[in-house]
Design a protein around this motif. Structure first.
Motif, PDB file in Angstrom:
ATOM      1  N   ILE A 252       0.856  -1.199   0.000  1.00  0.00           N
ATOM      2  CA  ILE A 252       0.000   0.000   0.000  1.00  0.00           C
ATOM      3  C   ILE A 252       0.891   1.247   0.000  1.00  0.00           C
ATOM      4  CG2 ILE A 252      -1.626   1.361   1.397  1.00  0.00           C
ATOM      5  CD1 ILE A 252      -2.971  -1.228   2.250  1.00  0.00           C
TER       6      ILE A 252
ATOM      7  N   ALA B  13       1.137   4.025  -3.001  1.00  0.00           N
ATOM      8  CA  ALA B  13       0.859   5.456  -2.803  1.00  0.00           C
ATOM      9  C   ALA B  13       1.889   6.286  -3.583  1.00  0.00           C
ATOM     10  CB  ALA B  13       0.885   5.798  -1.326  1.00  0.00           C
TER      11      ALA B  13
ATOM     12  N   SER C 148      -4.430   2.629 -11.011  1.00  0.00           N
ATOM     13  CA  SER C 148      -5.627   2.115 -10.362  1.00  0.00           C
ATOM     14  C   SER C 148      -5.249   1.016  -9.380  1.00  0.00           C
ATOM     15  CB  SER C 148      -6.573   1.575 -11.442  1.00  0.00           C
ATOM     16  OG  SER C 148      -7.441   0.631 -10.886  1.00  0.00           O
TER      17      SER C 148
ATOM     18  N   MET D  80      -7.196  -1.158  -8.164  1.00  0.00           N
ATOM     19  CA  MET D  80      -7.840  -2.416  -8.539  1.00  0.00           C
ATOM     20  C   MET D  80      -7.095  -3.100  -9.671  1.00  0.00           C
ATOM     21  SD  MET D  80     -10.154  -2.939  -6.428  1.00  0.00           S
ATOM     22  CE  MET D  80     -10.550  -4.537  -7.092  1.00  0.00           C
TER      23      MET D  80
ATOM     24  N   MET E  10      -9.020  -1.555   5.168  1.00  0.00           N
ATOM     25  CA  MET E  10      -8.220  -0.327   5.418  1.00  0.00           C
ATOM     26  C   MET E  10      -7.917   0.378   4.106  1.00  0.00           C
ATOM     27  SD  MET E  10      -5.571  -0.667   8.449  1.00  0.00           S
ATOM     28  CE  MET E  10      -5.826   1.038   8.835  1.00  0.00           C
ATOM     29  N   LEU E  11      -7.544  -0.413   3.100  1.00  0.00           N
ATOM     30  CA  LEU E  11      -7.242   0.168   1.785  1.00  0.00           C
ATOM     31  C   LEU E  11      -8.478   0.851   1.207  1.00  0.00           C
ATOM     32  CD1 LEU E  11      -5.215   0.465  -0.579  1.00  0.00           C
ATOM     33  CD2 LEU E  11      -6.019  -1.739  -1.423  1.00  0.00           C
TER      34      LEU E  11
ATOM     35  N   LEU F   8      -9.009   4.305   2.085  1.00  0.00           N
ATOM     36  CA  LEU F   8      -8.054   5.278   1.539  1.00  0.00           C
ATOM     37  C   LEU F   8      -8.279   5.559   0.062  1.00  0.00           C
ATOM     38  CD1 LEU F   8      -4.935   3.640   3.223  1.00  0.00           C
ATOM     39  CD2 LEU F   8      -6.060   5.733   3.964  1.00  0.00           C
ATOM     40  N   THR F   9      -8.801   4.563  -0.656  1.00  0.00           N
ATOM     41  CA  THR F   9      -9.024   4.728  -2.098  1.00  0.00           C
ATOM     42  C   THR F   9     -10.215   3.851  -2.499  1.00  0.00           C
ATOM     43  OG1 THR F   9      -7.913   4.683  -4.252  1.00  0.00           O
ATOM     44  CG2 THR F   9      -7.419   2.861  -2.788  1.00  0.00           C
ATOM     45  N   PRO F  10     -10.973   4.272  -3.541  1.00  0.00           N
ATOM     46  CA  PRO F  10     -12.154   3.466  -3.895  1.00  0.00           C
ATOM     47  C   PRO F  10     -11.757   2.064  -4.368  1.00  0.00           C
ATOM     48  CG  PRO F  10     -12.077   5.534  -5.141  1.00  0.00           C
ATOM     49  CD  PRO F  10     -10.808   5.449  -4.395  1.00  0.00           C
TER      50      PRO F  10
ATOM     51  N   ASP G 143     -13.188  -1.795  -5.847  1.00  0.00           N
ATOM     52  CA  ASP G 143     -14.267  -2.464  -6.560  1.00  0.00           C
ATOM     53  C   ASP G 143     -14.571  -3.752  -5.785  1.00  0.00           C
ATOM     54  OD1 ASP G 143     -15.982  -3.171  -8.494  1.00  0.00           O
ATOM     55  OD2 ASP G 143     -14.589  -3.016 -10.170  1.00  0.00           O
TER      56      ASP G 143
END
Lengths: 248, 467
Positions: A37, A41, A55, A57, A131-132, A135-137, A139
């Motif tokens: 993670i 970043a 992305s 995902m 947790m992730l 922090l970010t969208p 799917d």
């Protein structure tokens, strides 16, 4: 079957081994997820400055799920090695076979108990993605398919491990045979470079089938592969158990 | 034979049978598989347009993807993408991955000088895709099945934008984009040719700054009456020069300049306008989700009072709610933009482009077709009018969704709606911003807290069992 299931599950959690296994697996997965993670970043910031956003995902989640699957290869043999080898060594297998239970029921009970332990282990790893997700969208359906892939992979690996365990009374031998076999299953796509086998039967490697699922592509071919592999080795285990009856 | 031997033989046979069934099941599942791409933007699937194109191929096509054998990542991606085309039409599409270093003769035959290109072969015809990407491949397939290139003529001689050169105002990138989609570009000077060439699919009037001569106007009108196709882009200063055309086709472009406070994010005066809303019914803008950028644009709208009978006109794009217009005269000749609220003509959702179809009529007797020029015999004329020429200039063509919008306009005008612009599949990706505290929280929870809690639970359970 329920009785065997309960007995096995109790056996797992009353020994410290299962807890240590789960804790160490979570420690390694947690370590990889946390640092991935952090790396992502940095990568995503650089990518954004380059005009093409990265992305999570696409570039973070699938490799993490694949790594989690690869790590299972080292942990599951430790769960399955004792299933029959230990019973064989201590002589409780013959006793178990005299119970009014079919081989299928014994197998199913032991298999489901092992799968439950793995399921719990995988469920704990979800905390990293939760947790992730803050922090970010993320799917979530895609992640769900990835976890389904891990569970199917575990089922196939456990079935293989049970078969290896049914062959010997030595837990060590069972674990080594399982490691070797699972590693072969994992790297099979690299071995078949000409693609001749792939052309006829599809990819025989577990890695290739898991990769599809971790990306969020639900292909019946992948589901059938894992289910067929699990069924095959459960059947082979049943035959080994049955053979004890006529071997005497 | 003893019972033991019989049992051993039956076990052996059943194991062999099980292995056989396993392989047969794999084979059947491979041949009859179903796939669902559950990713939000269908990252691993072909768009519906690509599926239609490959399924409607008239002749079998073989794709040769030139990729080095050592480039595993690209080969895997190519395998997946080309595999999707093959899966959609296994009888019509096949592919091979070719290492140009191992097969230099094949590479030379198709003039492939660097890896990463795909050559599509159908009979004796070939088309090149410069990247292993869906948009390029599908458009190359379209070119292959539609070898007669459509020609787009840019009218010249009236101060229109140049179609060559690196000048930010020129249209070289637009012209390049057309070539990439299989259109052929050319310059048209009506004073020289006296007529619109027979092979013209579309004529582009890219911001003429001087009036067309009456004879030229008549030639274009006649061409349109016979089913011609026209893209007209206006200039703020000289948009009125096309009134002779617009008024006949139920379109008007008032002499106003669109300003947009939202567009100040570009760090300039509010002379840019961003189109945010598109017509969901029109083929050009259906499913179009990108913003487009215009500079010193004029409103273009439908004039219901002058709409010809049988015509169908539709505004294509509107600005956002913060845009407004002022009389063009307020800006022309000024050094800087001064916004006075009392000069605002209209506010919010200002139309920027209109598309229309018009039933084609017989060519007027006064303008017989000269020898050698066959007028188009299509049943309807199509016109697209945009209130700005800058949006296809070198400077803005590749900004936001300008290229996609312009290409969709051209494809609609030439009835090549099946030509596609595939959206980048990484849309919606967001950077991950991680503070120092968040990094620490993630590490503490995942590396320490959870494994430790599990371990402690295990010890407690073991301790309780022993106690």
């Amino acid at each position: 079957m329920i009785a065997v299931f309960n007995r096995e599950l109790k056996a797992y959690f009353s020994s410290i081994l299962a807890w240590v296994l789960v804790a160490v697996y979570l420690l390694i997965v947690g370590f990889i997820v946390a640092f991935s993670i952090e790396d992502f970043a940095d990568i995503s910031m650089a990518a954004m400055q380059g005009g093409r956003p990265a992305s999570a995902m696409e570039q973070l989640v699938p490799p993490l799920l694949t790594t989690m699957g690869f790590l299972l290869l080292f942990f599951l043999p430790l769960l399955t090695m004792r299933l029959f080898a230990e019973e064989r060594r201590s002589g409780t297998l013959d006793l178990l076979l005299t119970y009014p239970l079919t081989e299928a029921q014994i197998l199913a009970g032991k298999f489901m108990a092992a799968l439950t332990v793995v399921g719990m282990m995988l469920a704990f790893t979800l905390s990293g993605f939760v947790m992730l997700g803050r922090l970010t969208p993320l799917d979530w359906p895609v992640l769900g398919i990835g976890y389904l892939g891990l569970l199917l992979l575990s089922a196939a690996f456990l079935a293989f491990g049970m078969w290896a365990s049914s062959l010997t009374s030595s837990q060590l031998v069972a674990a080594v045979v399982t490691y070797g076999g699972l590693l072969m299953l994992w790297i099979l796509s690299g071995v078949d470079r000409s693609g001749a086998l792939k052309e006829r039967f599809g990819d025989l490697s577990a890695l290739a089938h898991l990769t599809n699922l971790t990306k969020g592509v639900l292909d019946t071919q992948d589901l059938v592969y894992f289910l067929a592999l699990a069924t095959l080795f459960l059947f082979l285990t049943a035959r080994v158990l049955e053979s004890r009856k006529w071997r005497g | 034979m003893t019972a033991k031997t019989r049992f051993a033989i039956s076990t052996f046979i059943s194991v062999l049978l099980a292995l056989g069934i396993f392989l047969v099941v794999l084979m059947i599942s491979r041949q009859n598989n179903h796939k669902w791409d559950l990713t939000q933007n269908q990252r691993f699937s072909l768009s519906q347009q690509s599926l239609d194109v490959v399924r409607e191929l008239k002749e079998p096509v073989e794709a040769l993807a030139f990729l080095a054998e050592t480039d595993d990542a690209s080969r895997q991606a190519a395998n997946e993408l080309l595999g999707n085309y093959k899966e959609a039409a296994p009888q019509k599409f096949s592919f091979q991955l070719v290492d140009p270093r191992k097969s230099p003769l094949v590479a030379r035959k198709h003039d492939v000088r660097m890896p990463g290109q795909v050559i599509l072969v159908s009979g004796t015809q070939t088309q090149r895709s410069t990247a292993v990407a869906e948009e390029e491949l599908t458009n190359a397939l379209l070119r292959l099945s539609d070898q007669a290139e459509k020609k787009v003529y840019f009218l010249s001689g009236h101060g229109e934008r140049a179609i060559q050169g690196n000048d930010p105002d020129a249209l070289a990138r637009f012209q390049g984009g057309l070539a990439a989609e299989g259109f052929q570009g050319g310059v048209l000077n009506l004073l020289q040719t006296k007529q619109v060439p027979a092979d013209a699919s579309v004529v582009v009037l890219a911001g003429p700054t001087r009036q067309l001569l009456p004879a030229e106007q008549q030639t274009l009108k006649t061409w349109l009456q016979n089913g011609g196709r026209l893209l007209a882009t206006l200039e703020l200063e000289t948009g009125d020069h096309l009134d002779w055309l617009l008024k006949d086709y139920g379109i008007k472009s008032p002499a106003e300049a669109i300003l947009d406070e939202q567009a100040q994010m570009f760090g300039t005066e509010p002379v840019y306008a961003v189109a945010l809303a598109y017509s969901a019914d029109h083929p050009i803008t259906r499913n179009f989700g990108l913003n487009t950028l215009f500079r010193l644009a004029r409103p273009v709208e439908v004039n219901p009072e002058a709409t010809p009978q049988g015509a169908s006109l539709q505004p294509l794009a509107h600005t956002g709610p913060y845009a407004f217009s002022v009389p063009a005269a307020d800006l022309l000749g000024k050094d800087r933009v001064e916004i006075r609220s009392d000069r605002v003509v209209r506010k919010g959702s200002i139309p920027l482009a209109v598309a229309g179809t018009f039933p084609a009529g017989p060519a007027p007797a006064a303008t017989p077709s000269p020898e050698g020029a066959s007028e188009p015999s299509r049943l309807e004329a199509r016109i697209v009018v945009v209130g700005d020429t800058d949006f296809v200039s070198n400077e803005l063509f590749e900004v936001l969704g300008n290229k996609d919008l312009a290409m969709n306009m051209l494809n609609w005008l030439t009835e090549s709606e099946n030509r596609i612009t595939v959206r980048p599949k990484d849309e919606g990706a967001q950077p991950l911003l991680l503070s120092q505290t968040q990094t620490s929280q993630v590490k503490v929870l995942l590396i320490l807290a959870i494994p430790l809690a599990i371990m402690l639970t295990g010890f407690l359970m073991a301790f309780r069992r022993r106690g």
